[in-house]
Structure formats: C-alpha cells, structure tokens
Design a protein around this motif. Sequence first.
Motif, mmCIF file in Angstrom:
data_model
loop_
_atom_site.group_PDB
_atom_site.id
_atom_site.type_symbol
_atom_site.label_atom_id
_atom_site.label_comp_id
_atom_site.label_asym_id
_atom_site.label_seq_id
_atom_site.Cartn_x
_atom_site.Cartn_y
_atom_site.Cartn_z
ATOM 1 N N VAL A 49 -6.487 -3.353 -35.186
ATOM 2 C CA VAL A 49 -7.002 -3.025 -36.689
ATOM 3 C C VAL A 49 -6.065 -2.438 -37.558
ATOM 4 N N TRP A 63 -10.341 -3.145 -29.504
ATOM 5 C CA TRP A 63 -9.226 -2.839 -30.689
ATOM 6 C C TRP A 63 -9.631 -1.707 -31.701
ATOM 7 N N ALA A 123 -4.024 -9.845 -39.428
ATOM 8 C CA ALA A 123 -4.760 -10.030 -38.335
ATOM 9 C C ALA A 123 -5.071 -11.505 -38.069
ATOM 10 N N LEU A 148 -13.514 -11.414 -33.602
ATOM 11 C CA LEU A 148 -12.461 -11.908 -33.207
ATOM 12 C C LEU A 148 -11.899 -13.077 -34.134
ATOM 13 N N CYS A 164 -17.254 -6.316 -36.515
ATOM 14 C CA CYS A 164 -15.690 -6.425 -36.249
ATOM 15 C C CYS A 164 -15.493 -7.295 -35.078
ATOM 16 N N LEU A 221 -4.450 -8.624 -33.146
ATOM 17 C CA LEU A 221 -5.837 -8.090 -33.116
ATOM 18 C C LEU A 221 -6.023 -6.748 -33.400
ATOM 19 N N CYS A 275 -15.841 -9.036 -40.554
ATOM 20 C CA CYS A 275 -15.508 -7.757 -40.565
ATOM 21 C C CYS A 275 -15.569 -7.416 -42.024
ATOM 22 N N GLY A 317 -13.919 -13.976 -37.239
ATOM 23 C CA GLY A 317 -13.248 -12.716 -37.589
ATOM 24 C C GLY A 317 -14.116 -11.766 -38.637
ATOM 25 N N GLY A 358 -9.289 -10.723 -23.094
ATOM 26 C CA GLY A 358 -8.610 -10.085 -24.487
ATOM 27 C C GLY A 358 -7.581 -9.082 -24.100
ATOM 28 N N ASP A 414 -17.103 -13.689 -32.501
ATOM 29 C CA ASP A 414 -16.414 -13.599 -33.695
ATOM 30 C C ASP A 414 -17.142 -12.621 -34.781
ATOM 31 N N ARG A 445 -13.823 -7.433 -31.654
ATOM 32 C CA ARG A 445 -12.337 -6.980 -31.831
ATOM 33 C C ARG A 445 -12.878 -5.469 -31.428
ATOM 34 N N SER A 503 -7.174 -12.717 -41.206
ATOM 35 C CA SER A 503 -7.600 -11.748 -42.325
ATOM 36 C C SER A 503 -7.374 -12.279 -43.410
#
Length: 487
Positions: free
Chosen positions: A67, A92, A60, A48, A46, A65, A31, A29, A123, A85, A89, A55
């Motif tokens: 934002v 999204w 998240a 997964l 950004c 997923l 980000c 994840g 996804g 990863d 995302r 998060s």
Amino acid sequence: MPADTSASQSSEKSFPFIQHHGAVKGVTGSCHQLWLTPEDSLLIDCGLFQGAETSGGGDAGADALAVQFSIDSVRALIATHVHIDHIGRLPWLVAAGFKQPIHCTEPSALLMPTVLEDAFLVGIKRDKALADRFVQQVGKHLVGHRYKQWVTLVERADLICRIRFQRAGHILGSAYIECDINYPKEKRSRRIVFSGDLGAPHAPMLPAPKPPWGADIVVLESTYGNRLHENRHTRRARFQKVLESALADGGTVIIPAFSIGRTQELLYELEDIITTQAKKNAQKSPWHDLPIILDAPLATRFTKLYRQLKPWWAQEALKRVTQGRKPLGFEQLLTVETHAQHQAMVNRLAHTRQPAIVITGSGMCNAGRVVNYLKAMLGDSRHNVVFVGYQAQGTPGRAIQQYGPQGGYVELDGERYPIKASVYTLGGYSAHADQKGLVGFITGMRHGPQEVRLVHGDQAAKAELATVLQAQSAKKGREVSIIIPTE
C-alpha cells in the motif's frame, strides 16, 4: 473529458472529495479513498491488480502490492463485495498498520474469511497457521450489516457520516454503497454512491440491482460500458448449443471461472439444462450421465457456503429448492479435491475420448489448476475453451481469447503452447451490468447526480459509456459532469 487531479491537489480541494488508488487503468485493483475532512477518510475496497493493470500512478500493480498511500486518516474500510480484485490487498493493508473496522454485508462477512485465507496463502506465504492468525486478526474488525440499514461511522459536532448497503446483484453479498455526509456547522450535506460491481439483470440466483433514489456524486464501474449482453433465454440456449457442439468432438470443455459467483451461476444453469433434458428424453440426450467436474477446491468451499446462504437467493432459485431440486449439488456434479486427484483427472481427460465439462480456476487463466488443463489440452482440436467472463489485458485468458481463433499461441509459465482447441466467448454470462444497465442505474434515479466518475473499465468502455450517459441524461433534462479519473 476532464481528468481528476485530486491526488496531487488534496490541500486545495473542498470536502468531501475522492482519490482513486486503483481501477483507473483497467478493471482490477479497486480502491477508492473518500476524504471527509483533512483528517478523516474512508476506504472503499482494497483489491488486487491482475494482468498488466496498475494503479493510476503506476506505483502499484500485480507485482507491487504494498500500500503506497498513507492510511493515517482512514477511519474504516467498506467492502462492496468479496471478489479478490476488491478485497485482495487486505493482507498488505493490515501489514501497513490498518486496525480500523471493516464494514460489509452479512453474507460478505461469512464469505470473506475464506477469500482472505486464500489471498494470504497464494500472495503472501503458504503457511496455514500464519494465514489463520491473519484471518482471526481481520475477523476482530469485521462487521456485517443488513441491506438497507443505515450505519453511522462518524458522529461529531462538525461531521456526521453514515453508510447504507444496497443489493448490487453481482455475487452473493455484493452491494453498492450510499454515503451520506453531513457538515452540521456548515449546514450542508452530500450523498455519494459507490457502485462497486453492478450485476446484470435477470441473473439466475440474485435479485437485480435497483437504482438509488438519488446522489450528488456516483463512482460507477464501466467494465461493459461499451457492450450489450444478450438476454438470459438467448444466452442459455447459446450456452447449451456451444457445449453440445463441443462435446460432440469427444473432448473436454474447459470453463475458466472465478470461485465466487460465476462458478455457482454456471452450476445453477447446468443443473437446469440437465433437468430439462431429462424431462424430454434422458436416454437420447447428450447430457445423460455427462460428468460436470468442479476442479477448484476454493470454488467447492464457496459453493458449500452459497448453499448455507439461501436466505439471500432470488425467489426463482428458492422455488427450485422447494421442488426438491439441488441447484448447486446435483447428481452429475463431481468435485476434485486433492492435487493428486487433479493430476489424474487432467491425464485421464487429455488421453480419452470421454466428453466432460470442467469448471476450474482461475477465471483469467493466470494461476490455478486451469493452467494444467490448458497445457495438456490446448494443442488438441478435440478440446474446447469457453470463456464466460471478462479477461483483463495481459492475462493468458485474454491471449487465448484473442489469438486462439487465429491458431496462435499463449505463454504459460514461460513456455509457448499452440492453440488448436476451439475457443468460444459467451459475453452474456457476465456478472457485470452492460451499457444499458449502467446507464439505467444513473438515469433511473429520481434525483440524478451532478457528477459521475467512471472507473473499473478499459479506456474504450469508459469513453463510450461517458458519451451515452451524457446523451441520455440530456434527454431527461439533466446536466451531469462525466469524469474519467487518471489517478
């Protein structure tokens, strides 16, 4: 260790400062939001979330997923590399209204559309036409850059921000990011480095990463912050020994691997083992005519793209090509394309005594064709599972790795499967730098950072790396603040 509270105290912070929206409670994840002014920010990756990871705020995760943060200030997305990863995302992010440039390296720009198409189909919705429209929309904003080239993102009287991509040695196109931020009116500047994922030294296909000249702040991955990898010669010998022992059982060796990077590295190593054994005594070698099966359509597509990206290969790999060898397309390599072919292959290997090596995805066994192989073969002691990459907490891969040697079980699609197959873990094949590499990245700088923020790792890995970094920096007479962000 002090905890980072920038997300909740942004109005009180001086600029620049960093907010972490992922990779603080595990390794996935990724980000990070780099705030330049109250109205301007950059997003670095950004990605997964996988397994049980979430998060920092827990809002998240793999099942949530959307934002959750405002993107009004984001002037650009900077992608360190195309692993899911780190960019998974993006669908999204686009759904949240993102229409700014997406900067990456030239090889990443060629690989990214295929990654995003797969991320969308898996996804969002299995609609090829819709996925194509999404990829085309993103493509309009995608900008590929050369390594070592400074790129100006913001240039105003009060703010100048430029970035540069440097080789990270993780997968083709991977980079760490140097961000130079200048405030002309205030006559001050800061250099911030985001490591992305750093590769291990002596990776077979990629040049090793070199530390930057200097930085004020470094956001550093810590996946293997508490481990040391074996050297390449030792790991190659161990890889071969494990495979030959497993193949003597007359079963299948299942190697779960991610489609980009790890799969190609494994093929490269397998081609070298086959070639070396053939020179010794082909007819007596257990490798003679042994099928190497790539049962992963996405990995097959990326392997073809890797072949097109030879200019970014390491010199050793290019030398093999000039010798007439095909590191990613050798004779014993079989590819399985359709789902019907896949089902037939699983059935055949599960019920015959023909030894075979199968490379398939996903790398953490939480989806993809590997699940069918595991369901069919985990209960048979003739078969073997060989892990060559990190298994995140909460994934089936971690469960098999942890409980397999004890004769335990794993849940796949809600059903328990006993583990009678042998389970091996070869940590030396990680595409991530180990503790020595991570420490060297920091201490190897001419101008060491005042602050290092450890992300992208388990708590134990971050804690041990923080202690070692502090000690090694002190040996060099440097004072450094090590921060382990919580959000």
